[in-house]
Design an enzyme around this catalytic site. Structure first.
Site, short mmCIF file in Angstrom:
data_model
loop_
_atom_site.label_atom_id
_atom_site.label_comp_id
_atom_site.label_asym_id
_atom_site.label_seq_id
_atom_site.Cartn_x
_atom_site.Cartn_y
_atom_site.Cartn_z
N TYR A 18 -2.10 -1.10 11.20
CA TYR A 18 -2.46 -1.80 9.87
C TYR A 18 -1.23 -1.35 8.92
O TYR A 18 -0.77 -2.36 8.21
CB TYR A 18 -3.75 -1.07 9.15
CG TYR A 18 -3.80 -1.28 7.78
CD1 TYR A 18 -4.03 -2.67 6.93
CD2 TYR A 18 -3.55 -0.35 6.75
CE1 TYR A 18 -3.93 -2.86 5.67
CE2 TYR A 18 -3.80 -0.10 5.54
CZ TYR A 18 -3.88 -1.50 4.90
OH TYR A 18 -3.92 -1.60 3.38
N LYS A 30 1.96 -3.67 6.63
CA LYS A 30 2.28 -3.68 5.38
C LYS A 30 3.74 -3.29 5.26
O LYS A 30 4.36 -3.89 4.36
CB LYS A 30 1.68 -2.41 4.65
CG LYS A 30 0.11 -2.94 4.47
CD LYS A 30 0.01 -3.94 3.23
CE LYS A 30 -1.44 -4.64 3.34
NZ LYS A 30 -1.52 -5.91 2.97
N SER A 48 0.99 -1.15 -0.17
CA SER A 48 0.01 -0.06 0.09
C SER A 48 0.96 1.41 -0.04
O SER A 48 1.86 1.33 0.65
CB SER A 48 -0.85 0.16 1.24
OG SER A 48 -1.24 1.24 1.41
#
Ligand code: WQD
Length: 338
Positions: free
Chosen positions: A150, A154, A125
């Protein structure tokens, strides 16, 4: 026909990628634990592609199940989508995110090595860039400390794959850094299915236009941008799905190990208010919205330098913002009648 393991293949991006895989002559083998997806999406994928798909209901951390899949199916490559992805939830339940996202990846990597399947496309992302030092942001930009667990998953997942590439010179991977995926399939048979109140902008807009939400709040209009609202690189999910096929083909054609990170965006930035205007135009609906406070953790502006995807993979986004919003709206309307 080459079998490709697609984890999270019934999710928003996963389902569109399964369709594009079949359009390109690959055979997706879906592994999905249905934690944030619906089983009927499988029927829809089959309907669009006019072909059946193999489906395993289960979790990426289930090593036995992975052994079964790799033994039953001859897997040539893996596209690993399966992960928890709600930024706000990750702040409240960090362990769920570290366990699922990191554990899912390491389990997939162990299985891929054990079964000698060395081609991996990973969902990363643009969140790894945080607030970029300059725009458009390219792949060499500094990785910033994430604003949420989160985002941290990544960054760490990218690092795990990079470390594996250093340790195993035969391993081949591409880490795709997605910008903001929106839209839905042109058939309106598959699209985004947010759980509960959507936190992402476009599902919130379409649900508001459909009357499920009273009003959209624009999180801040005092940013240093042309109209004061945040800037994002909104990319049609079908364009994004096609990038995975290009990445996979690139890996399958490579004879030596590789690990590349590639931005997947349009290269254009649009503000939240521009997006709302475009939505009103294509849908013919007046959207009820008001300006509210900034949302904590939001980046003022981010959009991709999209040149590497073109040079390395021969991929670029082609679908307009207007088309993406129309597809999102058509999808929302199709949910009303079903
Ligand atoms: C876009 C813009 C909001 C809702 C997140 C993740 C990212 C990626 C995609 C995961 C922002 C504004 C939003 C609303 C608003 N990952 N907004 N009112 O934050 O860019 O990216 O989702 O799945 O990693 O961080 O996307 O759609 O939430 O917001 O004004 O009700 O819309 O402030 O500027 P974001 P988003």
């Amino acid at each position: 026909m080459k079998n490709i393991l697609v984890t999270g293949g019934l999710g928003f991006i996963g389902s569109h990628t399964c369709v594009e895989l079949m359009n390109s002559g690959f055979n997706p083998v879906i592994l999905d634990n249905l934690s944030n997806s619906e089983i009927w999406i499988k029927d829809r994928i089959e309907k669009i592609a006019n072909q059946t798909v193999s489906f395993y209901n289960g979790d990426c951390r289930d090593e036995q199940l992975l052994d079964t899949i790799f033994s039953n199916e001859s897997i040539h490559g893996i596209i690993h989508f399966a992960a928890s992805k709600a930024v706000g939830e990750s702040v409240l339940e960090p362990l769920k995110y570290y366990n699922n996202n990191l554990g899912g990846l390491t389990s997939i990597l162990e299985a891929s090595k054990k079964h000698n399947c060395l081609n991996l496309v990973f969902s990363s992302s643009c969140t790894v860039y945080g607030t970029p030092d300059s725009l458009p942001v390219d792949e060499s930009a500094k990785i910033k400390t994430a604003e949420s667990p989160y985002g941290t998953t990544k960054i760490v997942c990218e690092r795990i794959i990079q470390d594996l590439s250093i340790a195993d010179s035969t391993f081949k991977s591409i880490l795709l850094r997605y910008f903001n995926p929106i839209g839905a399939h042109e058939t309106s048979l598959i699209g985004e299915l947010p759980l509960g109140v959507p936190s992402n902008l476009v599902p919130f807009i379409t649900q508001t236009a459909a009357g499920h939400r009273n009003s959209l709040t624009v999180f801040g209009d005092d940013y240093n941008t042309k109209d004061g609202s945040c800037v994002r690189d909104f990319i049609h999910v079908t364009d994004l799905a096609k990038a995975h096929i290009k990445a996979l083909e690139f890996l399958l054609n490579k004879n030596e190990g590789i690990c590349e990170t590639v931005n997947i965006g349009t290269g254009n930035g649009n503000t939240v208010l521009e997006l709302i205007n475009a939505f009103e135009k294509v849908s013919g609906k007046k959207l009820n919205y008001s300006i509210g406070d900034r949302r904590s953790g939001d980046v003022e502006a981010v959009y991709a330098d999209a040149s590497k995807s073109k040079e390395l993979l021969g991929w670029e986004a082609v679908i307009s913002l207007e088309q993406a919003l129309l597809d999102a709206w058509n999808w929302q309307q199709s949910l009303e009648v079903n």
